[in-house]
Design a protein around this motif. Structure first.
Motif, mmCIF file in Angstrom:
data_model
loop_
_atom_site.group_PDB
_atom_site.id
_atom_site.type_symbol
_atom_site.label_atom_id
_atom_site.label_comp_id
_atom_site.label_asym_id
_atom_site.label_seq_id
_atom_site.Cartn_x
_atom_site.Cartn_y
_atom_site.Cartn_z
ATOM 1 N N LYS A 161 9.683 6.830 3.052
ATOM 2 C CA LYS A 161 8.531 7.499 3.256
ATOM 3 C C LYS A 161 8.461 8.443 1.956
ATOM 4 O O LYS A 161 9.504 8.952 1.547
ATOM 5 N N GLY A 162 7.469 8.580 1.489
ATOM 6 C CA GLY A 162 7.195 9.299 0.339
ATOM 7 C C GLY A 162 7.233 8.419 -0.990
ATOM 8 O O GLY A 162 7.224 7.336 -0.977
ATOM 9 N N LEU A 163 7.730 9.274 -2.080
ATOM 10 C CA LEU A 163 7.965 8.472 -3.350
ATOM 11 C C LEU A 163 9.256 7.346 -3.517
ATOM 12 O O LEU A 163 10.101 7.975 -2.732
ATOM 13 N N SER B 80 11.295 11.099 -2.467
ATOM 14 C CA SER B 80 10.517 12.541 -1.999
ATOM 15 C C SER B 80 10.975 12.461 -0.491
ATOM 16 O O SER B 80 10.540 13.220 0.202
ATOM 17 N N GLY C 12 10.644 5.682 -6.643
ATOM 18 C CA GLY C 12 9.961 5.464 -8.139
ATOM 19 C C GLY C 12 11.052 5.521 -9.029
ATOM 20 O O GLY C 12 12.229 5.827 -8.904
ATOM 21 N N THR D 288 0.875 -1.125 0.150
ATOM 22 C CA THR D 288 -0.020 -0.029 -0.017
ATOM 23 C C THR D 288 0.738 1.379 0.060
ATOM 24 O O THR D 288 0.319 2.421 0.074
ATOM 25 N N ARG D 289 2.223 1.297 0.047
ATOM 26 C CA ARG D 289 3.028 2.179 -0.360
ATOM 27 C C ARG D 289 3.973 2.062 -1.589
ATOM 28 O O ARG D 289 4.316 0.602 -1.560
ATOM 29 N N PRO D 290 4.474 2.916 -2.197
ATOM 30 C CA PRO D 290 5.378 2.672 -3.337
ATOM 31 C C PRO D 290 6.649 2.008 -2.924
ATOM 32 O O PRO D 290 7.245 2.843 -1.961
ATOM 33 N N GLY E 154 11.609 15.738 1.031
ATOM 34 C CA GLY E 154 10.727 16.943 1.006
ATOM 35 C C GLY E 154 10.067 16.906 -0.322
ATOM 36 O O GLY E 154 8.687 17.087 -0.460
ATOM 37 N N ASN E 155 10.587 16.727 -1.465
ATOM 38 C CA ASN E 155 10.044 16.710 -2.958
ATOM 39 C C ASN E 155 11.020 15.805 -3.487
ATOM 40 O O ASN E 155 12.011 15.650 -3.327
ATOM 41 N N PRO E 156 10.494 15.406 -4.790
ATOM 42 C CA PRO E 156 10.876 14.493 -5.774
ATOM 43 C C PRO E 156 12.457 15.004 -6.182
ATOM 44 O O PRO E 156 12.552 15.978 -6.798
#
Lengths: 429, 176
Positions: free
Chosen positions: A241-243, A261, A245, A220-222, A264-266
């Motif tokens: 945690k986060g992306l 990410s 990918g 349920t998480r990538p 904070g961001n990708p």
């Protein structure tokens, strides 16, 4: 000094000659496809599961270099040279002729003897005897296609390669079935590698063709997984945690570029597989994603919206020099390079939608190859001849192919559900 | 009544400004550049301050079961829309007053554009909602943002009606 210069000139000239020959063949083939006839192979036994000659003919036809003669137009079906009346084939317009015969061998094996003839010169170009069993006649056929393709174009054939892709079915509200599948390069023999209720995306081959990396949401998480094709064994590589990918294997296979990410961001990172060391490559508050390696492993290309819109950039790893590669259009993303590093294929948006485009990095010229409006995920055959991509047909996701010059097009046979995210294998051993 | 509505409108406007201001590098404008409005989808779930959201300050009185849990976004935008604010504030209020409650914010994109880029875009939407909750007093440990990109469409189809229903963040309670 003079001698050296002269030598240099001679070398340059000779390499030009070789290239020119290759180029002329290719250009001719594509401008006016070379007519070729593949005669049904002789076989006196019980009906076989696969029609080798038909598979070879389909392979060659799909490449765009050749115009294949239909069986119903053939005046005769020779199995070997003594049965060929070259004049008939000349009259019917074939430049090349493939004949073959199959015979049973020990242990249920089948032996295929195949000959390629130049119809105008009435000369044999190539001949080979190939062994296989009745269960892998398709492998035999693709092998023969590869040999003929190389004989006639000078380019290594890529018919014996494979393609992985993702299928998705919506079974009900919030109920989905995703499958990672692998098929022959012509779409035949699909088999499931992974099935999940949660999304699967971004499959990518290791350069030796032995492993796949992909993103799966099964927890349920990538998370990024690496799966060994021979054994089916796999490991979860990255799950922050986060992306997690967009995995991309480095040319020598020791590193994986990916997108996280967690900070904070990708951003694009490079993971050294043996040590687990993670190096952050990009530092920007915009979206940085979809990394892909230059063939020399020295640069990473990626999509970034740091300029306001998604465009493709190249970052030279030793110097960290950053260069924007795409300027035409407002949206260019998910680049993939040909093996020689010269052509960049990408998703390009214009007023009519999202198309597959190819940019010559030497001249900067951009050509839009497709006219459908939701095209994505371009992947290039290892010999650089064809781009496979995902598109929509009748509201469903299907795979389609286009040659790098946009002249040849085909659609892959479709099974169930939406098909997307194709990834063409490297040459396989 | 009038006064409280006006006050609410102002506070909404302020939070919109805040969210827009901090939702990093602007919006992602893409090709057609048209920012569409999708009233159709929003009305399905009722827009604005319906159901039991009057309570201000009295945490326990918020009934999250009746609140909107799917929040829609404009084309290629990641800022929280004004029709999402009332219910998001109510969720924030509930979470702030129930420290053991937690939510999962699932970000989604429509099918246009490349998949991994949409994964990033949908994460930006989820984070935009996460920030909205944070500035309304919710502790970060109570919120998890997950991006599904375009991989789990709410509805199939490529018409704008379908696309607008797929550009969304779904708020799901893991614990109440």
């Amino acid at each position: 000094m003079v001698k050296q210069v002269l030598l240099g000139v001679v070398l340059l000239l000779s390499s030009l000659v070789v290239r020119a020959e290759l180029l002329i063949q290719v250009t001719q083939g594509v401008d006016a496809p070379t007519p070729v006839a593949v005669v049904p192979f002789g076989w006196d036994g019980e009906l076989l599961g696969d029609d080798i000659a038909q598979i070879v003919s389909d392979d060659l036809g799909r490449s765009g270099f050749f115009k294949m003669m239909k069986r119903e137009n053939m005046l005769s079906t020779p199995r070997s040279k003594e049965q060929i009346f070259f004049r008939d084939w000349r009259v019917s317009g074939s430049d090349y002729l493939v004949v073959g015969s199959l015979s049973p061998a020990a242990d249920g094996q089948i032996t295929a003897t195949v000959e390629l003839y130049d119809v105008l010169k009435e000369q044999q170009v190539w001949s080979e005897t190939v062994n296989g069993n009745s269960a892998n006649l398709r492998d035999v056929a693709h092998y023969i296609s590869d040999q003929i393709f190389q004989q006639l174009t000078g380019i290594k054939g890529a018919f014996s390669t494979r393609v992985v892709y993702v299928t998705a079915e919506m079974l009900g509200k919030n109920k989905y079935r995703y499958r990672l599948q692998m098929a022959d390069s012509d779409g035949a023999r699909p088999r499931t590698i992974l099935e999940s209720k949660e999304p699967i995306l971004s499959p990518t081959w290791s350069k030796d063709g032995s492993k796949l990396a992909y993103v799966s949401f099964e927890s349920t998480r990538p998370s990024i997984y690496v799966q060994h094709l021979a054994t089916g064994q796999r490991q979860r590589i990255q799950s922050f945690k986060g992306l997690n990918g967009a995995p991309a294997w480095s040319p020598n296979g020791d590193k994986l570029a990916l997108v996280l990410s967690k900070d904070g961001n990708p951003e694009v990172y490079v993971l050294t597989l043996a040590t687990g060391q993670l190096d952050r490559i990009t530092r920007h508050y915009g979206i940085d994603t979809e990394p892909t390696w230059a063939p020399d492993g020295e640069s990473l290309l990626f999509t970034s919206d740091r300029g306001g819109m998604p465009q493709i950039y190249s970052l030279h790893l030793p110097t960290r020099d950053l260069k924007r590669l795409t300027f035409e259009g407002r949206y260019n993303s998910r680049g993939r390079l040909t093996q020689d590093g010269r052509f960049l294929t990408m998703v390009h948006q214009d007023s009519s939608g999202f198309h597959i485009a190819v940019q010559d990095l030497k001249t900067g010229r951009l050509d839009i190859l497709t006219s459908t409006g939701l095209d994505e995920s371009p992947t290039i055959a290892p010999n650089g001849s064809i781009i496979l991509y995902a598109t929509k047909k009748g509201g469903r996701g299907v795979l389609a192919g286009v040659s790098l010059d946009g002249r040849v097009r085909f659609t892959m046979p479709n099974t169930r559900g939406d098909v997307r995210e194709p990834a063409w294998s490297p040459y396989l051993q | 009544m009038r006064v409280s509505n006006a006050a609410k409108a102002i506070s909404l406007a302020l939070s919109v400004a805040w969210v827009v201001g901090c939702s990093s590098p602007s919006t992602l404008t893409d090709g057609s550049g048209s920012s569409s409005t999708d009233n159709g989808s929003a009305t399905t779930y009722g827009s604005g301050s319906g159901s039991g959201v009057n309570g201000s300050g009295v945490g326990g009185s918020v009934d999250v079961a009746n609140l909107q849990t799917v929040f829609y976004f404009d084309f290629d935008a990641s800022s929280v829309r004004s029709d999402s604010i009332a219910d998001l504030e109510a969720h924030a209020q509930y979470l702030a007053t129930h420290p053991t409650a937690s939510v999962r914010l699932e970000g989604h994109a429509d099918e246009r554009g490349t998949r991994e880029y949409n994964m990033a875009l949908a994460e930006r939407r989820a984070k935009s909602v996460e920030r909205f909750l944070a500035i309304n007093g919710v502790n970060g440990v109570q919120v998890e943002s997950i991006s599904y990109g375009e991989e789990k469409p709410a509805v199939m189809g490529s018409a704008e009606g379908s696309l607008s229903q797929n550009r969304r963040v779904e708020l799901k309670y893991e614990a109440r």
